[in-house]
Enzyme design. Structure first.
Site, PDB file in Angstrom:
ATOM      1  N   LYS A 252       0.871  -1.184   0.000  1.00  0.00           N
ATOM      2  CA  LYS A 252       0.000   0.000   0.000  1.00  0.00           C
ATOM      3  C   LYS A 252       0.902   1.226   0.000  1.00  0.00           C
ATOM      4  CE  LYS A 252      -4.359  -1.463   1.828  1.00  0.00           C
ATOM      5  NZ  LYS A 252      -4.568  -1.981   3.166  1.00  0.00           N
TER       6      LYS A 252
ATOM      7  N   HIS B  55       0.228   7.292   2.490  1.00  0.00           N
ATOM      8  CA  HIS B  55      -0.483   8.546   2.220  1.00  0.00           C
ATOM      9  C   HIS B  55      -0.508   9.425   3.463  1.00  0.00           C
ATOM     10  CE1 HIS B  55      -4.079   7.184   4.313  1.00  0.00           C
ATOM     11  NE2 HIS B  55      -3.948   6.032   3.682  1.00  0.00           N
TER      12      HIS B  55
ATOM     13  N   HIS C 238      -0.939   8.536   7.114  1.00  0.00           N
ATOM     14  CA  HIS C 238       0.114   7.868   7.894  1.00  0.00           C
ATOM     15  C   HIS C 238       1.102   8.839   8.517  1.00  0.00           C
ATOM     16  CE1 HIS C 238      -0.913   4.606   4.879  1.00  0.00           C
ATOM     17  NE2 HIS C 238      -1.242   4.096   6.043  1.00  0.00           N
TER      18      HIS C 238
END
Ligand code: ARG
Length: 571
Positions: free
Chosen positions: A131, A134, A137
């Site tokens: 993942k 973005h 985080h």
């Protein structure tokens, strides 16, 4: 040299001699001392209301009696207003005490050894494989990183753990998609985004052809069984993800001591599950094995699914035991969004029910959500902002501002990185962590107001004053000239910095440091605009004001360091 404690001790002594039945010590009084909102009411104030019961005396009387008895080199005078004892510090002396104390040990003002011999595990960032990183985080990463620095600063041994999300059926699907439609070059070139694309395609195709789901499951089974091909692809996916993420960590200056993630606990769950069973905590529910938590107003914690598969919480249980046995932690912090409140409450409760006292050292350090320019992020709606893009854009914008404001600056690229990244990090660590944040460019990168660039700029201003006043550095500083209100504000903020750092640690709240350092910058700027630092005819006064500037510079740098923001010397 803690000014507040010193004052508190003086008051405690006075109280001891005025009141026979008084057993207050300095720390008791320090806990009661307030900072009045207005300097006209003193630098510190003691509300005497709470003392009136034990001392059997009206608050006003207590304040008056204490006022008569108090004597100290640090205190200029006291005033009794209502039930308050207002304390006014001796100004020139305060300046000498604090400035010299700060300068004695550069970079260490506010540090302590209270954590010596103790260990704190910090679980933060904890990214998911395949993942992209973005802006959602950012908080876990930066709160965790800042807390690590704050605990280090207080003498703790810290263990920074990136509890990788590297287990789950989705990885079977991803391998399946890769085998069908992907290629080595494509993933090598496209990085995590290429994996995400494969995963999206898998779901689209599985809608039409449900047999794909079975294939995905079969691949996951292969990972579970340690099949060499599956393992090879899976660990390569991990490598690619970590390599991509490392670019962001490098920009932020974030590091870890351990990357032991969910899959690391594959072979470490059985003893924990056995222990739950032995202690009669597991019950069967629709084929699954669960721990009932009704008594604590929580839904059951599912430890084993009906097909025997383990869950997120099973891995976190194993991880907690592993950390306890490996690091013998005093505290184990989980910096994770508040959406996982229940998960951590359940986790801690399970360990408590198992009878392990060390659950008390575990804490969920939760935080709010990030939106971007007024809009909630949503992967489903395709509204995502990747952290790397955000940081690069911030650097670019900082570069433009520098180009405009200081075209002659030497290391523009380096400073643009420090300012751009600093603006984003500061923005993230500026509010109480449980508040939601709305990221706005015009607020983050503003050079005025409560922003990273503003504080950094004040630091650079201090550096420039120090460079220009070099010639006065040799004179004997005469602190008796530092008596004005503006300097007093600066001094009080310097003197209270250690207390703020301590509180920030106790509450796991880096924003306290951010706000303190901002107030210090504001106070110094006010001082700077109202007073001349360099006076030709007054070398000793200049030396004192220069040292004050040095102390401010040092503490701003320390404060910024503690929240993970760099402090350029020129901007
Ligand atoms: N990877 C998880 C997520 O993105 C966070 C893990 C937090 N740490 C933990 N020990 N559970 O939601």
């Amino acid at each position: 040299m803690d000014m507040k404690l010193k004052i508190a001790q003086t008051i405690a002594e006075a109280a001891g001699s005025c009141f026979e039945n008084c057993s207050l010590c300095g720390t008791d009084v320090a806990a009661m001392l307030e900072v009045p909102p207005d300097k006209k009411l003193g630098d510190y104030a003691l509300p005497c209301f709470r003392l009136s019961k034990t001392m059997r005396c009206a608050p006003q009387m207590i304040a008056a009696k204490l006022g008569e008895k108090i004597e100290s080199e640090e205190i200029d005078h006291v005033e009794v207003v209502g039930g308050y004892l207002n304390v006014f510090l001796r100004r020139g002396g305060l300046a000498r005490n604090i400035v010299e104390a700060v300068l004695q040990n550069p970079g260490r003002w506010g540090s302590s050894s209270i954590g010596e011999g103790k260990t704190v595990c910090l679980d933060y960032s904890s990214i998911n494989i395949a993942k992209r990183f973005h802006i959602g985080h950012l908080s876990t990463t930066m709160i965790g990183h800042s807390l690590k620095r704050i605990y280090d600063f207080n003498g703790y041994t810290t263990v920074a753990i990136n509890h990788l999300g590297d287990w789950g059926t989705q990885f079977g699907k991803m391998i399946c998609a890769y085998k069908k439609w992907g290629s080595r070059e494509q993933v090598e070139k496209g990085g995590v985004q290429a994996m995400v694309d494969l995963y999206v395609r898998f779901h689209a195709e599985a809608e039409k052809d449900p047999s794909l789901d079975d294939e995905g499951r079969a691949w996951f089974k292969k990972i579970e069984d340690g099949d060499s091909e599956a393992m090879e692809i899976f660990s390569w996916f991990k490598e690619v993800t970590l390599k991509d993420t490392q670019r962001v960590y490098d920009l932020l200056g974030v590091t870890f001591d351990s990357y032991a993630g969910e899959s690391f606990y594959n072979d470490k769950m059985t003893p924990v599950v056995d222990e739950l069973r032995e202690k009669n905590l597991l019950v069967e529910s629709q084929g699954a094995e669960v721990v009932m938590l009704d008594d604590y107003n929580m839904p059951p914690a599912i430890v084993l699914r009906s097909d025997g598969a383990t869950l997120y919480i099973t891995r976190d249980l194993a991880a907690a035991f592993y950390r306890h046995n490996t690091y013998h932690f005093d505290k184990c912090l989980y910096v994770v969004a508040y959406q996982q409140n229940l998960h951590f409450k359940q986790l801690f409760k399970l360990i408590e029910l198992m009878g392990h006292d060390w659950y008390k050292g575990m804490e969920h350090v939760s935080f709010g959500m990030v939106s971007y320019e007024g809009r909630a992020l949503s992967t489903r709606e395709g509204y995502v902002v990747y952290l790397e893009d955000l940081l690069n854009k911030a650097i670019e914008k900082a570069r433009e501002i520098i180009e405009e404001k200081s075209p002659n600056l030497e290391n523009k690229d380096e400073v643009a990185r420090q300012v751009g990244v600093g603006a984003v990090v500061y923005f993230d660590l500026h509010n109480d962590r449980n508040k939601d944040i709305d990221f706005r460019w015009e607020r983050a990168l503003n050079f005025d107001g409560e922003t990273g660039p503003y504080v950094q700029y004040t630091h650079a201003r201090c550096c420039s004053v120090i460079r220009k006043a070099e010639a006065f550095a040799a004179a004997q500083p005469d602190y008796s000239v530092i008596t004005d209100d503006e300097a007093q504000d600066v001094l009080m903020l310097l003197s209270r910095f250690p207390e703020t750092v301590r509180k920030a640690m106790e509450q796991n709240e880096p924003s306290m440091v951010t706000r303190h350092v901002t107030q210090l910058a504001q106070a110094y700027n006010k001082y700077y605009f109202e007073h001349r630092i360099m006076e030709e005819g007054d070398p000793c006064g200049t030396a004192a004001r220069l040292n004050l500037t040095r102390a401010v510079k040092d503490v701003i740098k320390t404060g910024l360091y503690l929240i993970g923001v760099e402090a350029p010397e020129r901007m």
